[in-house]
Scaffold this active site. Structure first.
Site, short mmCIF file in Angstrom:
data_model
loop_
_atom_site.label_atom_id
_atom_site.label_comp_id
_atom_site.label_asym_id
_atom_site.label_seq_id
_atom_site.Cartn_x
_atom_site.Cartn_y
_atom_site.Cartn_z
N ARG A 1 -12.81 -19.78 -5.37
CA ARG A 1 -12.30 -20.82 -4.47
C ARG A 1 -13.30 -21.97 -4.40
O ARG A 1 -14.50 -21.77 -4.58
CB ARG A 1 -12.09 -20.26 -3.06
CG ARG A 1 -10.90 -19.35 -2.93
CD ARG A 1 -10.68 -18.92 -1.49
NE ARG A 1 -11.71 -18.03 -1.01
CZ ARG A 1 -12.75 -18.39 -0.28
NH1 ARG A 1 -12.90 -19.65 0.10
NH2 ARG A 1 -13.65 -17.51 0.10
N TYR B 1 -6.96 -20.58 -10.16
CA TYR B 1 -7.61 -19.35 -9.71
C TYR B 1 -7.32 -18.99 -8.26
O TYR B 1 -7.42 -19.84 -7.37
CB TYR B 1 -9.13 -19.47 -9.88
CG TYR B 1 -9.80 -18.12 -10.00
CD1 TYR B 1 -9.84 -17.47 -11.23
CD2 TYR B 1 -10.32 -17.48 -8.90
CE1 TYR B 1 -10.41 -16.22 -11.35
CE2 TYR B 1 -10.91 -16.23 -9.02
CZ TYR B 1 -10.95 -15.61 -10.25
OH TYR B 1 -11.51 -14.36 -10.37
N LYS C 1 -4.58 -17.80 0.98
CA LYS C 1 -5.47 -18.49 1.93
C LYS C 1 -4.83 -19.77 2.48
O LYS C 1 -4.98 -20.10 3.65
CB LYS C 1 -6.80 -18.81 1.27
CG LYS C 1 -7.51 -17.63 0.65
CD LYS C 1 -7.86 -16.57 1.67
CE LYS C 1 -8.78 -15.52 1.05
NZ LYS C 1 -9.09 -14.45 2.01
N HIS D 1 -8.30 -13.70 9.30
CA HIS D 1 -8.84 -13.16 8.04
C HIS D 1 -9.30 -11.72 8.31
O HIS D 1 -10.49 -11.45 8.39
CB HIS D 1 -10.01 -14.06 7.62
CG HIS D 1 -10.53 -13.81 6.24
ND1 HIS D 1 -11.81 -14.14 5.86
CD2 HIS D 1 -9.95 -13.27 5.14
CE1 HIS D 1 -11.99 -13.83 4.60
NE2 HIS D 1 -10.88 -13.29 4.14
N SER E 1 -15.80 -13.21 3.25
CA SER E 1 -15.38 -12.81 1.90
C SER E 1 -16.40 -11.87 1.25
O SER E 1 -17.60 -12.08 1.37
CB SER E 1 -15.24 -14.05 1.02
OG SER E 1 -14.33 -14.92 1.61
N CYS F 1 -17.36 -8.84 1.79
CA CYS F 1 -18.25 -7.99 2.62
C CYS F 1 -17.69 -6.58 2.70
O CYS F 1 -18.05 -5.82 3.60
CB CYS F 1 -18.34 -8.53 4.05
SG CYS F 1 -19.54 -9.83 4.24
N ASP G 1 -6.74 -8.04 3.84
CA ASP G 1 -7.33 -9.39 3.88
C ASP G 1 -6.86 -10.26 5.05
O ASP G 1 -7.64 -11.00 5.60
CB ASP G 1 -7.03 -10.11 2.56
CG ASP G 1 -7.92 -11.33 2.34
OD1 ASP G 1 -9.10 -11.28 2.72
OD2 ASP G 1 -7.43 -12.33 1.80
N ARG H 1 -11.26 -10.15 -10.59
CA ARG H 1 -10.30 -9.66 -9.59
C ARG H 1 -9.28 -8.70 -10.18
O ARG H 1 -8.95 -8.77 -11.36
CB ARG H 1 -9.54 -10.85 -8.99
CG ARG H 1 -10.41 -11.85 -8.25
CD ARG H 1 -10.79 -11.31 -6.91
NE ARG H 1 -11.66 -12.21 -6.16
CZ ARG H 1 -11.64 -12.33 -4.84
NH1 ARG H 1 -10.80 -11.65 -4.11
NH2 ARG H 1 -12.50 -13.13 -4.23
C1 OXD Z 1 -11.79 -14.24 -0.02
C2 OXD Z 1 -10.76 -13.46 -0.71
O1 OXD Z 1 -12.49 -15.02 -0.65
O2 OXD Z 1 -10.10 -12.66 -0.04
O3 OXD Z 1 -11.91 -14.09 1.20
O4 OXD Z 1 -10.57 -13.65 -1.91
MN MN Z 2 -10.46 -12.84 2.06
#
Ligand code: OXD
Ligand code: MN
Length: 645
Positions: free
Chosen positions: A134, A262, A271, A291, A313, A315, A340, A429
């Protein structure tokens, strides 16, 4: 006749430009007769089944649809005029459609079939090497008033942003197919779900959206009934990082994304819609778009409680959502509702109810193995779309963290050379249907969602934040959530490993001013007569040598057990200036290999470090000026005076 009125204009829209049409699969379009007029066909029409079998599906879909929203029709038509595609494909979301599109991408060399003996039904896609994450610095919230976007967002005036994007989109789909992707975020029959339409020129995006959302005909029908939808316009453009922007227009429920193919830049349901636009929608409608993963924990007595947990993200949200109870905690079961995003609605019973708007996972691959996440490891061994992983000599997917196999080809398709860095991209991913997860919860399809017992915030912090603490009440919990900070990871372009403030893990995802967002959190809390408890956890504390103090993964269940025991009033806690911590006797450490010193460090609050933390939180919050709710400062002052006392 009446039935057809809604779709005739679209049909004309589709055929009113140069198009490549196949009649092979479903026979010639029947729509003209049904509409009582012939479609205007300007330009050349090719009958080329190999190159473009897609119009046939579209004609089939349209002839059998009772109605398409005239707004969708008009919008698709205006985008067609702007972007000049050679053909339009309306996605119906069928398995046949996914199969045909996958075969086309394989033929075009854009997807590679993985070894079917080891990874049946799996494919590999490689992105442009400049397009691997991102791009928050190129992501904008375009509200008429700059203050409404807040210091937490890049802002651009909507008229200027539209003009800029118009220039980029003009003619960008020449020689490409325009895909219309109707989708529903959330169970198709849930009043809590919201719909959108993504227009894209990337068939890879379509395949991802087919997994990540309820995509296709039922969504188009729901939009026709509801008359409202989020408009997401996407083109990969030339994948030029200098011509890449992700723009959001919350007032218009609109998204415009150009120049990236992407993840969160391009799969607009995720998102862009389910967080940035939905957070705005949620504020106007009285709910929260967060989130957060959603997980159900069943204790050995058979009671199931659901938690919604927000982490920045990468974690470990996906790992926590699919946690495997360790052998030392027999009788526990874990059910994944989402990994997510959570949409949280106050219910008539005064509780908070959650749905997962997504139907798949777009998870980080490296590090996934039978020890860290056996469920994810198993679920991605079939029918999975991999992006930017490495390959073994045997054409199997490979990534760092696997203890078997070795890489032969790196994520860029080059012979693997350790001198060039990791074999799989750190942000590589998997895209996979949620139903493939062995711990999938059937409550994911429940139209009313699941009731939430506790909200858990967390960050990746080497020091300062203890293993777990409980907020004093909802208001204090809003401060705890707003104070989340974490070390950055590879999920976003930029420096890795620096601590940044990430309130509610929403820093990159809140579609409006954080000051207003916290006020909205306070307002939602005021409506809840049975609010969830609010907690903060940190699995990532390290000792002076940099070693993790807590084993993490499945053992995190011990901490969540304490959380649930607290919510049920079954255990006590130690009051500290920052909130309540477990008393040593209340945290189940049986069979756990953590030294007493490490446990002490994990459950301690260092006043000196916390005074510094509070002053950093204050500096951060003060940026929000008059938009910062007074209650938040009162809460912070309370923490400060408790630390001083
Ligand atoms: C993020 C994802 O970046 O879920 O939070 O991909
Ligand atoms: Mn995320």
């Amino acid at each position: 006749m009446e039935q057809n009125e809604g779709y005739c204009p679209i049909y004309e829209g589709i055929l009113a430009g140069p198009a490549i049409i196949s009649h092979a699969a479903h026979g010639p379009p029947k729509l003209a007769a049904q509409c009582g007029k012939r479609p205007r066909m300007k330009g050349r029409v090719h009958l080329n089944n190999y190159e473009e079998p897609w119009m046939a599906t579209a004609a089939h879909l349209i002839t059998s649809l009772p109605q398409i929203s005239p707004d969708v029709a008009a919008w698709v038509n205006s985008v067609r005029e702007l972007t000049q595609p050679r053909a339009i494909h309306w996605c119906d979301g069928s398995a046949a459609e996914v199969r045909e599109l996958t075969s086309k991408l394989v033929r075009d060399g854009e997807l590679q079939i993985l070894n079917p003996d080891v990874f049946p039904g799996c494919h590999l896609s490689r992105s442009d090497p400049s397009d691997v994450a991102r791009v928050e610095h190129l992501t904008y919230i375009c509200t008429p008033n700059k203050e409404d976007a807040g210091p937490n967002n890049n802002w651009m005036d909507p008229a200027q942003a539209h003009a800029k994007m118009r220039d980029l989109f003009r003619g960008c789909m020449k020689n490409r197919t325009l895909y219309v992707v109707p989708y529903c975020m959330g169970p198709i029959n849930s009043p809590l779900s919201r719909c959108g339409v993504e227009i894209t020129d990337s068939p890879y995006v379509v395949l991802n959206m087919a997994i990540m959302t309820r995509m296709g005909r039922p969504a188009l029908e729901r939009i026709a009934r509801e008359g409202t939808f989020v408009r997401g316009l996407h083109s990969i453009g030339e994948l030029d990082p200098n011509r890449r922007f992700i723009m959001h227009f919350p007032h218009e429920l609109g998204i415009e994304s150009f120049g990236s193919g992407y993840g969160g830049n391009a799969l607009l349901g995720k998102k862009c819609h389910a967080l940035r636009i939905a957070s705005w929608q949620a504020r106007t409608e009285g709910w929260l778009a967060e989130h957060m993963l959603i997980v159900g924990l069943q204790n050995p007595q058979g009671e199931t409680h659901y938690l919604a947990c927000a982490f920045p993200s990468a974690c470990g949200k996906t790992n926590l959502a699919m946690l495997i109870p360790p052998g030392s905690l027999p009788g526990w079961k874990v059910f994944t509702v989402g990994d997510d995003i959570a949409w949280l609605h106050p219910g008539a019973d005064g509780r908070l109810w959650a749905i997962n708007p997504e139907s798949g996972y777009f998870g980080v691959v490296p590090g996934t193995n039978p020890e860290t996440n056996r469920n994810a490891y198993n679920m991605i061994r079939r029918d999975t779309l991999f992006t930017n992983v490495a390959l073994t000599a045997n054409n199997e997917a490979w990534w760092e963290g696997l203890s078997t196999g070795k890489p032969a080809i790196d994520w860029q398709g080059r012979p693997y050379d350790p001198a060039r860095g990791p074999a799989a991209h750190p942000n590589s991913r998997f895209t996979v249907a949620a139903r493939q997860n062995p711990s999938y919860s059937h409550r994911s399809e429940d139209p009313q969602g699941v009731p939430i017992t506790a909200l858990v915030f967390g960050g990746r912090r080497r020091e300062v934040a203890p293993l777990v603490y409980e907020a004093r009440d909802w208001k204090h919990g809003v401060l705890v959530g707003a104070s989340v900070a974490s070390e950055t990871t590879a999920a976003n372009v930029g420096q890795v490993g620096v601590v940044r403030r990430d309130p509610m893990a929403m820093q990159p995802f809140c579609g409006y001013n954080f000051g207003d967002y916290w006020q909205h959190w306070l307002d939602v809390g005021a409506k809840l007569t049975r609010p969830p408890g609010i907690y903060h956890v940190n699995w990532f504390r390290r000792d002076a040598d940099g070693k993790f103090l807590w084993p993490g993964y499945g053992e995190n269940l011990r901490v969540l057990e304490w959380v649930l025991n607290r919510c049920a009033g079954r255990v006590g806690a130690t009051e500290t200036p920052i909130g309540r911590l477990p008393r040593p006797e209340d945290l189940n450490t049986q069979g756990l290999n953590v030294s007493p010193d490490a446990m002490k460090a994990l459950l301690s609050v260092d006043p000196a470090l916390w005074k510094k933390e509070v002053s950093e939180i204050r500096t951060y919050l003060e940026q929000y000026g008059s938009r910062l709710p007074a209650e938040m400062l009162q809460e912070l002052n309370g923490t400060q005076s408790r630390l001083a006392g």
